[in-house]
Write a protein that holds these residues in place. Structure first.
Motif, PDB file in Angstrom:
ATOM      1  N   UNK A  76       0.859  -1.188   0.000  1.00 60.71           N
ATOM      2  CA  UNK A  76       0.000   0.000   0.000  1.00 60.71           C
ATOM      3  C   UNK A  76       0.892   1.234   0.000  1.00 60.71           C
ATOM      4  N   UNK A  77       0.729   2.080  -1.008  1.00 56.30           N
ATOM      5  CA  UNK A  77       1.590   3.256  -1.145  1.00 56.30           C
ATOM      6  C   UNK A  77       0.867   4.474  -0.578  1.00 56.30           C
ATOM      7  N   UNK A  78       1.421   5.062   0.497  1.00 57.92           N
ATOM      8  CA  UNK A  78       0.803   6.257   1.062  1.00 57.92           C
ATOM      9  C   UNK A  78       1.321   7.512   0.353  1.00 57.92           C
ATOM     10  N   UNK A  79       0.758   8.676   0.719  1.00 61.01           N
ATOM     11  CA  UNK A  79       1.083   9.925   0.004  1.00 61.01           C
ATOM     12  C   UNK A  79       2.558  10.296   0.158  1.00 61.01           C
ATOM     13  N   UNK A  80       3.103  10.061   1.358  1.00 59.18           N
ATOM     14  CA  UNK A  80       4.508  10.412   1.594  1.00 59.18           C
ATOM     15  C   UNK A  80       5.426   9.549   0.719  1.00 59.18           C
ATOM     16  N   UNK A 174      28.392   1.695  -4.605  1.00 58.07           N
ATOM     17  CA  UNK A 174      29.319   0.867  -3.833  1.00 58.07           C
ATOM     18  C   UNK A 174      28.840   0.496  -2.442  1.00 58.07           C
ATOM     19  N   UNK A 175      27.829   1.190  -1.901  1.00 57.84           N
ATOM     20  CA  UNK A 175      27.212   0.822  -0.617  1.00 57.84           C
ATOM     21  C   UNK A 175      25.726   0.559  -0.883  1.00 57.84           C
ATOM     22  N   UNK A 176      25.109  -0.261  -0.020  1.00 59.31           N
ATOM     23  CA  UNK A 176      23.717  -0.636  -0.228  1.00 59.31           C
ATOM     24  C   UNK A 176      22.788   0.581  -0.098  1.00 59.31           C
ATOM     25  N   UNK A 177      21.575   0.407  -0.643  1.00 60.39           N
ATOM     26  CA  UNK A 177      20.605   1.508  -0.695  1.00 60.39           C
ATOM     27  C   UNK A 177      20.231   2.039   0.689  1.00 60.39           C
ATOM     28  N   UNK A 178      19.756   3.277   0.704  1.00 56.53           N
ATOM     29  CA  UNK A 178      19.136   3.864   1.888  1.00 56.53           C
ATOM     30  C   UNK A 178      17.826   3.118   2.150  1.00 56.53           C
ATOM     31  N   UNK A 179      17.627   2.643   3.393  1.00 53.39           N
ATOM     32  CA  UNK A 179      16.360   1.978   3.731  1.00 53.39           C
ATOM     33  C   UNK A 179      15.541   2.907   4.620  1.00 53.39           C
ATOM     34  N   UNK A 180      14.336   3.260   4.150  1.00 52.69           N
ATOM     35  CA  UNK A 180      13.472   4.182   4.884  1.00 52.69           C
ATOM     36  C   UNK A 180      12.169   3.479   5.253  1.00 52.69           C
ATOM     37  N   UNK A 181      11.884   3.415   6.559  1.00 50.64           N
ATOM     38  CA  UNK A 181      10.613   2.863   7.020  1.00 50.64           C
ATOM     39  C   UNK A 181       9.564   3.966   6.955  1.00 50.64           C
ATOM     40  N   UNK A 182       8.576   3.773   6.073  1.00 47.57           N
ATOM     41  CA  UNK A 182       7.555   4.803   5.889  1.00 47.57           C
ATOM     42  C   UNK A 182       6.164   4.187   6.061  1.00 47.57           C
ATOM     43  N   UNK A 183       6.134   3.080   6.856  1.00 49.78           N
ATOM     44  CA  UNK A 183       4.843   2.431   7.128  1.00 49.78           C
ATOM     45  C   UNK A 183       3.931   3.403   7.876  1.00 49.78           C
ATOM     46  N   UNK A 184       4.515   4.243   8.753  1.00 55.04           N
ATOM     47  CA  UNK A 184       3.754   5.323   9.373  1.00 55.04           C
ATOM     48  C   UNK A 184       4.217   6.616   8.700  1.00 55.04           C
ATOM     49  N   UNK A 186       3.586   9.580   9.033  1.00 55.63           N
ATOM     50  CA  UNK A 186       3.838  10.771   9.866  1.00 55.63           C
ATOM     51  C   UNK A 186       5.219  10.718  10.498  1.00 55.63           C
ATOM     52  N   UNK A 187       5.840   9.547  10.510  1.00 53.05           N
ATOM     53  CA  UNK A 187       7.138   9.430  11.183  1.00 53.05           C
ATOM     54  C   UNK A 187       8.098   8.523  10.416  1.00 53.05           C
ATOM     55  N   UNK A 205      10.419  15.302   2.407  1.00 50.82           N
ATOM     56  CA  UNK A 205       9.642  15.083   3.633  1.00 50.82           C
ATOM     57  C   UNK A 205      10.441  15.622   4.824  1.00 50.82           C
ATOM     58  N   UNK A 206      10.105  16.814   5.289  1.00 52.97           N
ATOM     59  CA  UNK A 206      10.915  17.461   6.338  1.00 52.97           C
ATOM     60  C   UNK A 206      10.985  16.662   7.647  1.00 52.97           C
ATOM     61  N   UNK A 207      10.033  15.736   7.879  1.00 49.36           N
ATOM     62  CA  UNK A 207       9.995  15.042   9.178  1.00 49.36           C
ATOM     63  C   UNK A 207      10.765  13.719   9.204  1.00 49.36           C
TER      64      UNK A 207
END
Ligand code: TXA
Ligand code: MG
Length: 340
Positions: A76-80, A174-184, A186-187, A205-207
Motif C-alpha cells: 500500500x503506497x501512502x502519500x509520503x 558501492x554501498x547498499x541503498x538507503x532503507x526508509x521505514x515509511x509504514x507510518x 507521519x514518522x 519530507x521534512x519530518x
C-alpha cells in the motif's frame, strides 16, 4: 552446480530472465551492490536465496521492480511514499511499506511490511523488464562478508552455489541503498543510510528522522529498528580500528603511533592524507566520501585475501554519503572507534 558468468548483452539478459521465470537464482548488478535475485512470488525460489547465502531466515529481503505498475499488487503506497518515489526512483532508495497478502512470508520474514526498490542500473532495469517479475534480492555475498561490488566478488562468495551471474562491471555507489521505514507516513525513519542522504530525503519530507543505532551498537534490551541490524555485518578477518578527529594530521599521528606497535598492519586513508604515513602500508580510500563508498567493500575484501591482521582506518564527518560510509565502517570495526 557450475556457476555461469553471463555478459550483460541482450542474450545474457534474456538467459538470466528465463532462469528467473524458471524459479532459479541470478546474481545481477545494481547501482549500489550486486543482488542475488529470485522470483519474489515463488516461495521455493526465495528459500533458495537464504540457502545459497547462508542467510538467517529472520532477515527480510528487498523486492526489486521495474515500474510503478508493479507496486499495487505488493504494497500500500501512502502519500509520503508517493512523493519520495517521484523524487528518487529509479535510484538507491528502499521503502518499507505495508505489504499485501500476495507477498510470501519468507520474503518479509513474517513482517506486515515489505521493502521495495526500483534500481537505476541499466542492466538491472533490462533484467527486470525482460523477466516481468518482482525480484526479491539481498546483496549477493555470503552472509557476514562485505557486499559485492563486482561480478568477481560474487563468484568468490557463491561459486558452485548459484547457476548464473550477470556481469555488469563495477557498481557505481558501492554501498547498499538507503532503507526508509515509511509504514507510518507521519514518522518516516532511516533504518540504513545509503546513497540518498537524510538531507536529500528531508527536502521532500521534512519530518524524516534517522534511527539512533546507525552509528552505535544497540543498547542492552534495545529493539533492532530493522531485523538486518541485529546481525553481524561487514567484518573483515583482521581487527579494525576507526580513528576520527577534526584535524587530519592529528588523526594520522594517532594512527601511526598505533600502527608502529603492530606487525603487518594496514592503513585506510584518503588520497590527500597519504603523505602523512611515510612508507607504512597504506591503501587509498579515494578523494572524497563518494569515492571511498565505491572502494570500501573491495578494499576490505582485498585485505582479507592478503591476510591483513590489523587495520586502522581514517574516519570522516557523518554527512551526506559520509553517514553511510561511517555506518559501514563502524560496523566493520566492531564499533572500535577512537576519537582524537
Ligand atoms: O542496495 C541494496 O539495497 C541491495 C541491492 C541488491 O538492492 N540490497 C541489499 O539487501 O542490501 P540486503 O538484504 O542485504 O539488505 C536489506 C536490508 C536488511 O537490513 C533488512 O533487514 C532490511 O533491509 N529490510 C528488508 N525488509 C524489511 C522490512 N520489511 N522491515 C525492516 N527492514 C527490512
Ligand atoms: Mg546484505
Amino acid at each position: 552446480m557450475e556457476t555461469v558468468m553471463l555478459s550483460a548483452d541482450e542474450r545474457g539478459v534474456q538467459t538470466a530472465a528465463d532462469a528467473l521465470r524458471d524459479g532459479q537464482l541470478v546474481a545481477f548488478p545494481t547501482e549500489t551492490v550486486y543482488g542475488l535475485g529470485a522470483d519474489a512470488l515463488n516461495e521455493q525460489a526465495v528459500r533458495a536465496i537464504f540457502a545459497a547465502k547462508e542467510r538467517p531466515c529472520d532477515n527480510p529481503l528487498i523486492v526489486h521492480i521495474f515500474d510503478g505498475s508493479q507496486l499495487a499488487p505488493l504494497c500500500r503506497v501512502n502519500a509520503a511514499a508517493r512523493a519520495l518515489i517521484d523524487a528518487f526512483w529509479p535510484g538507491p532508495l528502499t521503502l518499507i511499506l505495508p505489504k499485501t497478502p500476495a507477498v510470501p512470508d519468507c520474503v518479509t520474514a513474517g513482517l506486515a511490511s515489505v521493502a521495495v526498490r526500483m534500481p537505476s542500473h541499466p542492466v538491472a532495469r533490462a533484467l527486470l523488464s525482460a523477466c516481468k517479475l518482482p525480484v526479491a534480492a539481498p546483496s549477493a555475498n555470503r552472509s557476514g562478508r562485505p557486499s559485492p561490488t563486482t561480478a568477481r566478488h560474487v563468484m568468490d562468495d557463491l561459486n558452485g552455489r548459484i547457476p548464473y551471474i550477470l556481469d555488469g562491471g563495477a557498481c557505481d555507489v558501492g554501498l547498499e541503498s538507503t532503507v526508509l521505514d515509511i509504514t507510518d507516513e507521519r514518522a518516516p525513519v532511516v533504518l540504513r543510510p545509503g546513497g540518498i542522504s537524510p538531507d536529500m530525503l528531508r527536502r521532500v519530507l521534512p519530518n524524516v528522522s534517522v534511527a539512533g543505532s546507525v552509528l552505535r551498537p544497540l543498547a542492552e534490551g534495545e529493539a533492532a529498528p530493522s531485523p538486518g541490524m541485529k546481525h553481524k555485518h561487514y567484518a573483515p578477518k583482521g581487527r579494525m580500528t576507526l580513528v576520527c578527529g577534526a584535524d587530519a594530521q592529528t588523526v594520522a599521528r594517532a594512527i601511526c603511533a598505533r600502527y608502529d606497535g603492530e606487525e603487518s598492519a594496514c592503513v585506510l586513508a584518503f588520497t590527500k592524507h597519504l603523505g602523512y604515513y611515510g612508507n607504512r602500508n597504506v591503501r587509498d580510500l579515494g578523494k572524497d566520501a563518494e569515492e571511498a563508498a565505491r572502494r570500501l567493500f573491495s578494499l576490505l575484501r582485498d585485505m582479507d585475501d592478503a591476510g591483513v591482521p590489523r587495520i586502522f582506518a581514517e574516519g570522516m564527518p557523518p554527512e551526506g554519503v559520509g553517514l553511510a560510509l561511517m555506518n559501514r565502517m563502524t560496523r566493520a570495526a566492531g564499533f572500535d572507534v577512537v576519537t582524537v
